[in-house]
Design an enzyme around this catalytic site. Structure first.
Site, PDB file in Angstrom:
ATOM      1  N   GLU A  50      -5.388  -8.469  -1.231  1.00 13.23           N
ATOM      2  CA  GLU A  50      -6.138  -8.197  -0.169  1.00 13.23           C
ATOM      3  C   GLU A  50      -7.600  -7.924  -0.080  1.00 13.23           C
ATOM      4  O   GLU A  50      -8.040  -7.074  -1.112  1.00 13.23           O
ATOM      5  CB  GLU A  50      -5.642  -7.135   0.683  1.00 13.23           C
ATOM      6  CG  GLU A  50      -4.359  -7.363   1.465  1.00 13.23           C
ATOM      7  CD  GLU A  50      -3.786  -6.215   2.454  1.00 13.23           C
ATOM      8  OE1 GLU A  50      -4.778  -5.555   2.971  1.00 13.23           O
ATOM      9  OE2 GLU A  50      -2.690  -6.033   2.281  1.00 13.23           O
ATOM     10  N   GLU A 103       0.721  -1.206  -0.121  1.00 19.05           N
ATOM     11  CA  GLU A 103       0.071   0.124   0.083  1.00 19.05           C
ATOM     12  C   GLU A 103       0.585   1.072  -0.003  1.00 19.05           C
ATOM     13  O   GLU A 103       0.654   2.107   0.993  1.00 19.05           O
ATOM     14  CB  GLU A 103      -0.839  -0.167   1.051  1.00 19.05           C
ATOM     15  CG  GLU A 103      -1.774  -1.337   1.014  1.00 19.05           C
ATOM     16  CD  GLU A 103      -3.268  -1.065   1.908  1.00 19.05           C
ATOM     17  OE1 GLU A 103      -2.798  -0.511   3.180  1.00 19.05           O
ATOM     18  OE2 GLU A 103      -4.073  -1.637   1.786  1.00 19.05           O
TER      19      GLU A 103
HETATM   20  C1  BGP Z   1      -4.571  -3.061   4.854  1.00 19.97           C
HETATM   21  C2  BGP Z   1      -3.131  -3.585   5.280  1.00 19.97           C
HETATM   22  C3  BGP Z   1      -3.217  -4.681   5.926  1.00 19.97           C
HETATM   23  C4  BGP Z   1      -4.295  -5.485   6.753  1.00 19.97           C
HETATM   24  C5  BGP Z   1      -5.660  -4.765   6.148  1.00 19.97           C
HETATM   25  C6  BGP Z   1      -6.831  -4.795   6.972  1.00 19.97           C
HETATM   26  O1  BGP Z   1      -4.595  -1.674   4.764  1.00 19.97           O
HETATM   27  O2  BGP Z   1      -2.162  -3.737   4.148  1.00 19.97           O
HETATM   28  O3  BGP Z   1      -1.904  -4.784   6.589  1.00 19.97           O
HETATM   29  O4  BGP Z   1      -4.300  -5.246   8.193  1.00 19.97           O
HETATM   30  O5  BGP Z   1      -5.682  -3.575   5.686  1.00 19.97           O
HETATM   31  O6  BGP Z   1      -7.030  -3.838   7.876  1.00 19.97           O
HETATM   32  P1  BGP Z   1      -7.205  -3.787   9.434  1.00 19.97           P
HETATM   33  O7  BGP Z   1      -6.413  -4.884   9.822  1.00 19.97           O
HETATM   34  O8  BGP Z   1      -7.066  -2.573   9.993  1.00 19.97           O
HETATM   35  O9  BGP Z   1      -8.568  -4.595   9.671  1.00 19.97           O
END
Ligand code: BGP
Length: 492
Positions: free
Chosen positions: A390, A199
């Site tokens: 993701e 990201e």
């Molecule tokens: C993205 C990141 C991840 C992950 C995901 C979910 O932004 O790349 O590392 O954690 O989001 O977010 P969260 O864990 O805050 O629910």
């Protein structure tokens, strides 16, 4: 007939700082996550520090600041979720066996830079760190699972960050080069797919997330992003020199997942500008090898005098990425007006969309948006293959007395997003893989909680760190296994 190509990469994704634990084992150095406490949906995560006179304190990234002279530190009396996380460091064999049982073809994970170079600036790598990832990759190979490796997933060695200026310092490009050269050589033959920065565009998004974000801070994040993009471009070149078979991608937070709140042309223009600055600015540069046409005006508006050399420009050109990958969770609405109801969400806060439902954490549920994003990207970057690396639903799961976990809400979320990907493929999009986030429950990045769960595999661990760490299969585990076996055809 399945709409997915026959060699489609079905899998799942995790990141080192949210899964590994073993934060001091095998010679690993401290990272920025290791000094970050746990928060909740409403309470931020804090970074803890110590002053030269021994006074201790904490601050939050949202609105707070590290006091002059303070050093980030692990303190007594605080709980740091990354220290043990889900103990992937010791349990990876068991976890990989479970991924294999689901039929995974790909597993996205990250390397912790601080396991390889504990402070970030050593001349030689840490052998125990190299060995750990070699063992993990070997285990994956044994199960015919292709690793997809993120080289920096938010986490940098703390020493590098604090003492050497981190990504605010141009010299970090050379340190990253040493790190990438080391791992590209070390894992040749074991890894084929790499992502440079997770990201990468998030630093620049802060300006629209934090109210009254100062212009100087925007300039700083634009410069930081520049150094990272040059480092990424060098890594792409390095990778291809070391192994022409290496495929190196960029990883962007979200797709063009912002809609104008209304058909007021002012909202439409506002949204377009936000997309350009927050999403396309990084993707355009890394995919096309030069800054986009709208960059100059953006720099001018924020008074940015970019430190960019002729060598940087040549690197950006020569180090175009081989593929585009992105995270996709939800969408948001944008408006130039300030008097609208907003919603939470991971770096995409915005006005609430009246046509969508929202998760407990305030993230919208929008599978159609994924098809839209894939098509927008495909049109903008013809010939560039894509992966959704993701996607998923963070939700509270309940384990029944017999150890079963019923998570129909997760199945529904994923099913609808898989359908959307199938449609996009039929639209003509070149989509190669899908690695839903947190395929095994892990620490939430935004809140540090365990109860925000994404996995097909339940990990018995609570927000306060208690629990056996035992793994259990959720209903979605069996469901995803069928999805993979049928190459995305059997979705019920
Ligand atoms: C993205 C990141 C991840 C992950 C995901 C979910 O932004 O790349 O590392 O954690 O989001 O977010 P969260 O864990 O805050 O629910």
């Amino acid at each position: 007939m399945s709409k997915f190509p026959k060699d489609f990469y079905w899998g799942g994704a995790i990141a080192a700082n949210q899964a590994e634990g073993g934060y001091k084992e095998g010679g690993k150095g401290l990272t920025s996550s290791d000094v970050s406490t746990a928060g909740t949906h409403t309470e931020p995560r804090y970074t803890t520090y110590r002053m030269p006179d021994g006074t201790e304190g904490k601050y939050s990234y949202f609105g707070g600041k590290l006091p002059e002279g303070a050093k980030k530190a692990v303190l007594e009396g605080y709980y740091y979720p990354s220290h043990e996380a889900i103990d992937f460091y010791h349990r990876y064999k068991e976890d990989i066996a479970l991924f294999a049982e689901m039929g995974f073809k790909m597993f996205r994970m990250s390397i912790a830079w601080s396991r390889i170079f504990p402070k970030g600036n050593e001349e030689t790598p840490n052998q125990a760190g190299l060995d750990f990832y070699r063992d993990v990759f070997t285990e994956l190979k044994k199960h015919n699972i292709e690793p997809l490796v993120t080289i920096q997933h938010y986490d940098v060695p703390l020493y590098l960050d604090e003492e050497l200026g981190g990504w605010n310092n141009r010299d970090t490009i050379a340190l990253f080069d040493r790190y990438t050269e080391t791992i590209f050589k070390e894992y040749k033959g074991l890894v084929k797919y790499w992502l440079t920065f997770n990201e990468i565009n998030t630093s620049i998004m802060m300006k629209d997330l934090i109210p009254n974000y100062p212009k100087a801070a925007v300039a700083k994040s634009v410069q930081l992003l520049h150094y990272q993009m040059v480092a990424s471009a060098r890594a792409v070149q390095r990778a291809h020199e070391i192994d022409p078979n290496y495929v190196v991608g960029c990883m962007i937070a979200g797709g063009p997942s912002k809609y104008p709140l209304t058909c007021d042309p002012k909202d439409v223009l506002y949204t377009q500008k936000e997309l350009q600055e927050n999403t396309y600015y990084a993707a355009d540069t890394m995919i096309r090898g030069e800054y986009p046409y709208y960059a100059k005006r953006f720099w001018n508006e924020f008074g940015i005098e970019l430190d960019i050399t002729e060598e940087d420009k040549a690197d950006l050109k020569a180090g175009k990425v081989d593929m585009l990958t992105f995270s996709y969770y939800s969408t948001s609405c944008k408006t130039y007006r300030k008097d609208v109801e907003t919603t939470g969400g991971n770096f995409i806060m915005g006005a609430k969309n009246p046509y969508l439902k929202y998760s407990e954490w305030g993230w919208s549920l929008d599978p159609d948006g994924l098809r839209y994003c894939l098509n927008e990207y495909a049109a903008r970057y013809p010939g560039v293959p894509m992966m959704v690396v993701e996607n998923g639903l963070g939700a509270v799961d309940k384990m029944e007395e017999d150890g079963s976990i019923h998570d129909p809400y997760r199945i529904e979320y994923l099913r609808e997003h898989i359908k959307a990907m199938a449609e996009a493929i039929e639209d003509g999009v070149d989509l190669r893989g899908y690695t839903p986030w947190g395929c095994i429950d892990l620490v939430s990045a935004s809140t540090g909680e365990m109860k925000k769960r994404y996995g097909f595999i339940y990990v018995d661990k609570n927000n306060d760190g208690t629990g056996t760490l035992n793994r259990y299969k959720k209903d979605s585990f069996y469901w995803y296994k069928k999805v993979i076996a049928s190459n995305g055809e059997e979705l019920d």
